[in-house]
Design a protein around this motif. Structure first.
Motif, mmCIF file in Angstrom:
data_model
loop_
_atom_site.group_PDB
_atom_site.id
_atom_site.type_symbol
_atom_site.label_atom_id
_atom_site.label_comp_id
_atom_site.label_asym_id
_atom_site.label_seq_id
_atom_site.Cartn_x
_atom_site.Cartn_y
_atom_site.Cartn_z
ATOM 1 N N UNK A 177 0.846 -1.171 0.000
ATOM 2 C CA UNK A 177 0.000 0.000 0.000
ATOM 3 C C UNK A 177 0.893 1.236 0.000
ATOM 4 N N UNK A 178 0.610 2.174 -0.862
ATOM 5 C CA UNK A 178 1.434 3.371 -0.981
ATOM 6 C C UNK A 178 0.933 4.518 -0.113
ATOM 7 N N UNK A 179 -0.387 4.645 0.028
ATOM 8 C CA UNK A 179 -0.952 5.799 0.743
ATOM 9 C C UNK A 179 -2.325 5.419 1.273
ATOM 10 N N UNK A 180 -2.674 5.925 2.438
ATOM 11 C CA UNK A 180 -3.985 5.592 2.998
ATOM 12 C C UNK A 180 -4.473 6.670 3.956
ATOM 13 N N UNK A 181 -5.775 6.668 4.167
ATOM 14 C CA UNK A 181 -6.402 7.486 5.196
ATOM 15 C C UNK A 181 -7.730 6.851 5.561
ATOM 16 N N UNK A 182 -8.248 7.239 6.691
ATOM 17 C CA UNK A 182 -9.609 6.896 7.082
ATOM 18 C C UNK A 182 -10.358 8.209 7.158
ATOM 19 N N UNK A 183 -11.557 8.222 6.608
ATOM 20 C CA UNK A 183 -12.406 9.407 6.670
ATOM 21 C C UNK A 183 -13.549 9.120 7.627
ATOM 22 N N UNK A 184 -13.732 10.005 8.578
ATOM 23 C CA UNK A 184 -14.811 9.872 9.550
ATOM 24 C C UNK A 184 -15.829 10.974 9.253
ATOM 25 N N UNK A 185 -17.011 10.608 8.783
ATOM 26 C CA UNK A 185 -18.042 11.580 8.451
ATOM 27 C C UNK A 185 -18.993 11.770 9.625
ATOM 28 N N UNK A 186 -19.113 12.991 10.087
ATOM 29 C CA UNK A 186 -20.065 13.362 11.135
ATOM 30 C C UNK A 186 -21.217 14.071 10.440
ATOM 31 N N UNK A 187 -22.268 13.331 10.147
ATOM 32 C CA UNK A 187 -23.391 13.885 9.400
ATOM 33 C C UNK A 187 -24.129 14.974 10.158
ATOM 34 N N UNK A 188 -24.205 14.848 11.479
ATOM 35 C CA UNK A 188 -24.916 15.848 12.288
ATOM 36 C C UNK A 188 -24.248 17.217 12.173
ATOM 37 N N UNK A 189 -22.913 17.239 12.220
ATOM 38 C CA UNK A 189 -22.174 18.500 12.149
ATOM 39 C C UNK A 189 -21.633 18.796 10.751
ATOM 40 N N UNK A 190 -21.995 17.970 9.766
ATOM 41 C CA UNK A 190 -21.567 18.142 8.372
ATOM 42 C C UNK A 190 -20.057 18.329 8.266
ATOM 43 N N UNK A 230 -16.124 16.201 8.024
ATOM 44 C CA UNK A 230 -15.355 14.986 7.811
ATOM 45 C C UNK A 230 -13.990 15.176 8.462
ATOM 46 N N UNK A 231 -13.493 14.117 9.070
ATOM 47 C CA UNK A 231 -12.144 14.156 9.643
ATOM 48 C C UNK A 231 -11.307 13.095 8.943
ATOM 49 N N UNK A 232 -10.117 13.494 8.539
ATOM 50 C CA UNK A 232 -9.149 12.572 7.962
ATOM 51 C C UNK A 232 -8.178 12.193 9.073
ATOM 52 N N UNK A 233 -8.144 10.893 9.416
ATOM 53 C CA UNK A 233 -7.254 10.483 10.503
ATOM 54 C C UNK A 233 -7.236 8.973 10.572
ATOM 55 N N UNK A 234 -6.129 8.350 10.457
ATOM 56 C CA UNK A 234 -4.804 8.877 10.174
ATOM 57 C C UNK A 234 -4.597 9.065 8.671
ATOM 58 N N UNK A 235 -3.599 9.812 8.314
ATOM 59 C CA UNK A 235 -3.180 9.992 6.921
ATOM 60 C C UNK A 235 -1.728 9.527 6.853
ATOM 61 N N UNK A 236 -1.406 8.708 5.882
ATOM 62 C CA UNK A 236 -0.025 8.237 5.807
ATOM 63 C C UNK A 236 0.377 7.825 4.407
ATOM 64 N N UNK A 237 1.658 7.980 4.115
ATOM 65 C CA UNK A 237 2.234 7.553 2.850
ATOM 66 C C UNK A 237 3.490 6.736 3.149
ATOM 67 N N UNK A 238 3.611 5.612 2.513
ATOM 68 C CA UNK A 238 4.796 4.763 2.672
ATOM 69 C C UNK A 238 6.034 5.584 2.298
ATOM 70 N N UNK A 239 7.099 5.505 3.087
ATOM 71 C CA UNK A 239 8.296 6.310 2.800
ATOM 72 C C UNK A 239 8.829 6.163 1.371
ATOM 73 N N UNK A 240 8.675 5.013 0.768
ATOM 74 C CA UNK A 240 9.156 4.812 -0.587
ATOM 75 C C UNK A 240 8.297 5.463 -1.662
ATOM 76 N N UNK A 241 7.167 6.030 -1.264
ATOM 77 C CA UNK A 241 6.243 6.626 -2.227
ATOM 78 C C UNK A 241 5.939 8.089 -1.937
ATOM 79 N N UNK A 242 6.686 8.690 -1.026
ATOM 80 C CA UNK A 242 6.441 10.093 -0.677
ATOM 81 C C UNK A 242 6.913 11.034 -1.778
ATOM 82 N N UNK A 243 6.373 12.253 -1.753
ATOM 83 C CA UNK A 243 6.741 13.329 -2.687
ATOM 84 C C UNK A 243 6.312 13.026 -4.123
ATOM 85 N N UNK A 244 5.217 12.258 -4.275
ATOM 86 C CA UNK A 244 4.684 11.945 -5.604
ATOM 87 C C UNK A 244 3.267 12.478 -5.799
#
Length: 90
Positions: free
Chosen positions: A1-14, A16-30
């Motif tokens: 996997x090169x890059x990933x995140x989880x998105x948490x949607x709070x519909x009541x407050x409209x 979205x939170x991105x957490x965690x966000x990460x990129x594999x060191x071998x795929x950064x700066x692309x």
């Protein structure tokens, strides 16, 4: 996997939170994390989100992460102070 995140949607407050966000060191700066965040924000907007947040743990120690988030439109709203309590002997 090169890059990933989880998105948490709070519909009541409209929001979205991105957490965690990460990129594999071998795929950064692309541009992978940037593309992922922008696509995620489009999906969140389509789902009703009007606000987005991202946590940048240890932000002063991660200038590249801060630059990424600022580059897609996030701005600093707070700085958390992590608190720790040492374990005590039983």
């Amino acid at each position: 996997m090169a890059c990933s995140t989880i998105m948490w949607l709070d519909e009541v407050n409209a929001t979205v939170e991105f957490e965690p966000v990460g990129t594999h060191p071998g795929h950064r700066r692309r541009g992978l994390a940037r593309a992922m965040l922008l696509h995620g924000m489009r999906l969140a907007r389509a789902a009703g989100a009007r606000h987005a947040t991202v946590a940048c743990a240890g932000a002063p120690g991660h200038p590249a992460a801060r630059a990424l988030y600022q580059g897609v439109g996030f701005r600093e709203i707070s700085r958390d102070a992590p608190l720790a309590k040492p374990a005590t002997a039983a």
